[in-house]
Design an enzyme around this catalytic site. Structure first.
Site, PDB file in Angstrom:
ATOM      1  N   ASN A   1       0.522  -1.022   0.178  1.00  0.00           N
ATOM      2  CA  ASN A   1       0.359  -0.218   0.220  1.00  0.00           C
ATOM      3  C   ASN A   1       0.535   0.793   0.031  1.00  0.00           C
ATOM      4  OD1 ASN A   1      -2.558  -1.271   0.111  1.00  0.00           O
ATOM      5  ND2 ASN A   1      -1.961  -1.875   2.343  1.00  0.00           N
TER       6      ASN A   1
ATOM      7  N   HIS B   1     -13.745  -2.202   6.144  1.00  0.00           N
ATOM      8  CA  HIS B   1     -12.782  -2.609   6.450  1.00  0.00           C
ATOM      9  C   HIS B   1     -13.040  -3.063   8.095  1.00  0.00           C
ATOM     10  CE1 HIS B   1      -8.894  -2.714   8.615  1.00  0.00           C
ATOM     11  NE2 HIS B   1      -8.419  -2.960   6.722  1.00  0.00           N
TER      12      HIS B   1
ATOM     13  N   GLU C   1     -16.420   3.825   3.329  1.00  0.00           N
ATOM     14  CA  GLU C   1     -15.113   4.203   3.062  1.00  0.00           C
ATOM     15  C   GLU C   1     -14.925   4.731   2.051  1.00  0.00           C
ATOM     16  OE1 GLU C   1     -12.512   0.635   2.927  1.00  0.00           O
ATOM     17  OE2 GLU C   1     -13.194  -0.551   4.538  1.00  0.00           O
TER      18      GLU C   1
ATOM     19  N   SER D   1     -11.135  -0.420  -0.167  1.00  0.00           N
ATOM     20  CA  SER D   1      -9.820  -0.947   0.111  1.00  0.00           C
ATOM     21  C   SER D   1      -9.172  -2.609  -0.694  1.00  0.00           C
ATOM     22  CB  SER D   1      -9.125  -1.681   1.926  1.00  0.00           C
ATOM     23  OG  SER D   1     -10.201  -2.346   1.886  1.00  0.00           O
TER      24      SER D   1
ATOM     25  N   ASP E   1     -13.368   6.366   5.725  1.00  0.00           N
ATOM     26  CA  ASP E   1     -12.576   6.605   6.023  1.00  0.00           C
ATOM     27  C   ASP E   1     -11.802   6.333   4.667  1.00  0.00           C
ATOM     28  OD1 ASP E   1     -10.226   4.717   6.365  1.00  0.00           O
ATOM     29  OD2 ASP E   1     -11.391   2.971   7.234  1.00  0.00           O
TER      30      ASP E   1
ATOM     31  N   HIS F   1      -7.354   4.549   2.043  1.00  0.00           N
ATOM     32  CA  HIS F   1      -7.186   4.939   0.636  1.00  0.00           C
ATOM     33  C   HIS F   1      -7.390   5.959  -0.540  1.00  0.00           C
ATOM     34  CE1 HIS F   1      -6.194   0.070   1.527  1.00  0.00           C
ATOM     35  NE2 HIS F   1      -7.151   0.265   2.284  1.00  0.00           N
TER      36      HIS F   1
ATOM     37  N   LYS G   1      -0.064   4.038   4.718  1.00  0.00           N
ATOM     38  CA  LYS G   1      -0.431   3.879   3.620  1.00  0.00           C
ATOM     39  C   LYS G   1       0.317   4.661   2.197  1.00  0.00           C
ATOM     40  CE  LYS G   1      -3.778   1.184   4.660  1.00  0.00           C
ATOM     41  NZ  LYS G   1      -3.426   0.238   4.691  1.00  0.00           N
TER      42      LYS G   1
HETATM   43  C1  PLP Z   1     -10.171   1.281   4.335  1.00  0.00           C
HETATM   44  C2  PLP Z   1      -8.876   0.280   6.326  1.00  0.00           C
HETATM   45  N1  PLP Z   1      -9.289   1.111   7.001  1.00  0.00           N
HETATM   46  C3  PLP Z   1      -8.437   1.466   8.087  1.00  0.00           C
HETATM   47  C4  PLP Z   1      -6.950   0.668   7.970  1.00  0.00           C
HETATM   48  C5  PLP Z   1      -6.404  -0.141   9.078  1.00  0.00           C
HETATM   49  O1  PLP Z   1      -5.647   0.905   9.303  1.00  0.00           O
HETATM   50  P1  PLP Z   1      -3.642   0.517   9.678  1.00  0.00           P
HETATM   51  O2  PLP Z   1      -2.857  -0.486   8.682  1.00  0.00           O
HETATM   52  O3  PLP Z   1      -3.046   1.851  10.329  1.00  0.00           O
HETATM   53  O4  PLP Z   1      -3.912   0.222  11.048  1.00  0.00           O
HETATM   54  C6  PLP Z   1      -6.628  -0.392   6.530  1.00  0.00           C
HETATM   55  C7  PLP Z   1      -5.324  -1.302   6.465  1.00  0.00           C
HETATM   56  O5  PLP Z   1      -5.692  -2.496   6.468  1.00  0.00           O
HETATM   57  C8  PLP Z   1      -7.988  -0.371   5.516  1.00  0.00           C
HETATM   58  O6  PLP Z   1      -8.196  -0.799   4.644  1.00  0.00           O
END
Ligand code: PLP
Length: 384
Positions: free
Chosen positions: A44, A130, A174, A178, A203, A206, A237
């Site tokens: 990422n 997620h 999101e 992702s 969120d 990405h 990321k």
């Molecule tokens: C949409 C989404 N939110 C949150 C996270 C979690 O973030 P982190 O890897 O910083 O814990 C991820 C990562 O895997 C993600 O893809």
């Protein structure tokens, strides 16, 4: 231990048993296992910032100035001035009144959602959200309803039927998904959240660094900053570092500082990480060509794979090639590995049953020649 044995056997039977593989290095879109280098499509680090000299220099300086650890949680003695500087920078980057840094995206989502919602409240959440969002909802003990992915008719149906039965309501999605790489219909989401008196949390894990003015995210790209109540994002990321944040109103941030357990009960991020995060905000502003090239290359790959009759999704730097069964995804991944590509299969339960995929996650280090080679290799080994 019966539980462990039966879990492992079950996972093995369903081709779902995963294991960790130690890489020995990474650079320019490649991952190394001792002497063998493979083109890495599972990272990422979209903009290739994790090895950027400016990020490394910022980290080194903070390491010298402040040492390795931050020594305590933020509410004790772990709140250094650079944590506050980063929060100010995030708030202005996102166009919100205030921001709060979290130790990871996982901790941000679980902590924020479970402190904003509780028994008697309702959460409406996109079905493809997620795991950290799902876990936050479970922890909150609020009722939660998952609407079909990006389906605003489905969301409206549930809002109409359920909203009036609960005290507070939160819609969560999101902005760039992702696993599918597609984009949420934000205009319709803000309209519905106003109509049904809900708060909206997005969120941007990405989208951060990739879309919007100076890479500020998809909410900014669509000019909806004022209408989205809570904007979460990560530095782990595209920003090439680690940690996460929420940007919102001053009151919301003050509430979270006092109520959010994943924020309160964890040691603050180390100064070297915070300094890299600050520098990453400067870098995405100074080097827009990284995201521009990345998105052009992603469009190329998607069109080329569609051109050979494959089912590829997304509208971002994430290009998932849907292959169906877990076993097909594993086989294609293995064949590509033989040809020098690291593209790991994404299987259930991470994605819905029958939608196993290879998620080609493009980064700045992938040249157009590498992508052309990939398309040729897929064409010669993959039967639809
Ligand atoms: C949409 C989404 N939110 C949150 C996270 C979690 O973030 P982190 O890897 O910083 O814990 C991820 C990562 O895997 C993600 O893809």
């Amino acid at each position: 231990m019966g539980r462990i044995d039966s879990f492992l056997k079950d996972r093995q039977k369903k081709d779902l048993l995963r294991s960790l593989r130690p890489a020995t290095g990474r650079s320019d879109g490649r991952i190394f296992f001792n002497d063998r280098g493979l083109v890495d499509f599972s990272s990422n680090d979209y903009l290739g910032l994790s090895n950027h000299p400016r990020l490394k220099a910022a980290s080194h300086k903070a390491l010298e100035d402040f040492g390795t650890g931050s020594s305590a949680s933020r509410l004790l003695s772990g709140s250094l001035d650079i944590h506050h500087e980063l929060e100010k920078r995030i708030a202005s980057f996102k166009g919100k009144e205030a921001a709060l840094v979290f130790n990871s995206g996982y901790q941000a989502n679980t902590g924020i959602i479970s402190s904003l919602c509780g028994r008697g409240d309702v959460i409406f959440c996109d079905r493809l959200s997620h795991a950290s969002i799902i876990d936050g909802m479970l922890l909150s003990q609020a009722r939660f309803i998952r609407f079909e992915h990006n389906d605003m008719e489905d969301l409206k149906f549930f809002l109409e039927r359920e909203r009036a039965n609960y005290r507070e309501a939160l819609i969560i999605t999101e902005t760039v998904f992702s696993m599918d790489g597609d984009i949420a219909p934000l205009g319709e989401l803000v309209r519905l959240k106003d109509l049904y008196n809900c708060k909206l949390m997005v969120d941007e894990a990405h989208a951060m660094g990739i879309f919007g003015p100076n890479g500020s995210g998809q909410v900014g790209a669509e000019g909806l900053t004022e209408r989205v109540d809570l904007i979460m994002g990560t530095f782990s990321k595209a920003m090439g570092s680690f940690g996460a944040y929420i940007a919102s109103s001053k009151e919301t941030i003050e509430y979270l500082v006092n109520a959010c357990r994943s924020f309160i009960y964890s040691t603050a991020l180390p100064p070297a990480v915070i300094a890299a995060n600050i520098e990453s905000l400067n870098l995405v502003k100074d080097e827009p060509q990284r995201r521009e090239l990345l998105l052009l290359n992603a469009d190329y790959l998607r069109e080329a794979l569609k051109g050979i009759g494959l089912n590829v999704r997304g509208a971002s730097q994430i290009c998932p090639l849907i292959v169906g069964a877990n076993s097909r995804a594993i086989e294609l991944s293995n064949r590509l590995m033989e040809r020098g590509y690291w593209a790991l299969p994404i299987r259930t339960p991470t994605v819905p049953e029958g939608e196993a995929r290879l998620r080609f996650s493009l980064t700045y280090g992938h040249t157009i020649d590498v992508l052309k080679g990939l398309v040729n290799d897929i064409r010669s080994i993959y039967k639809v």
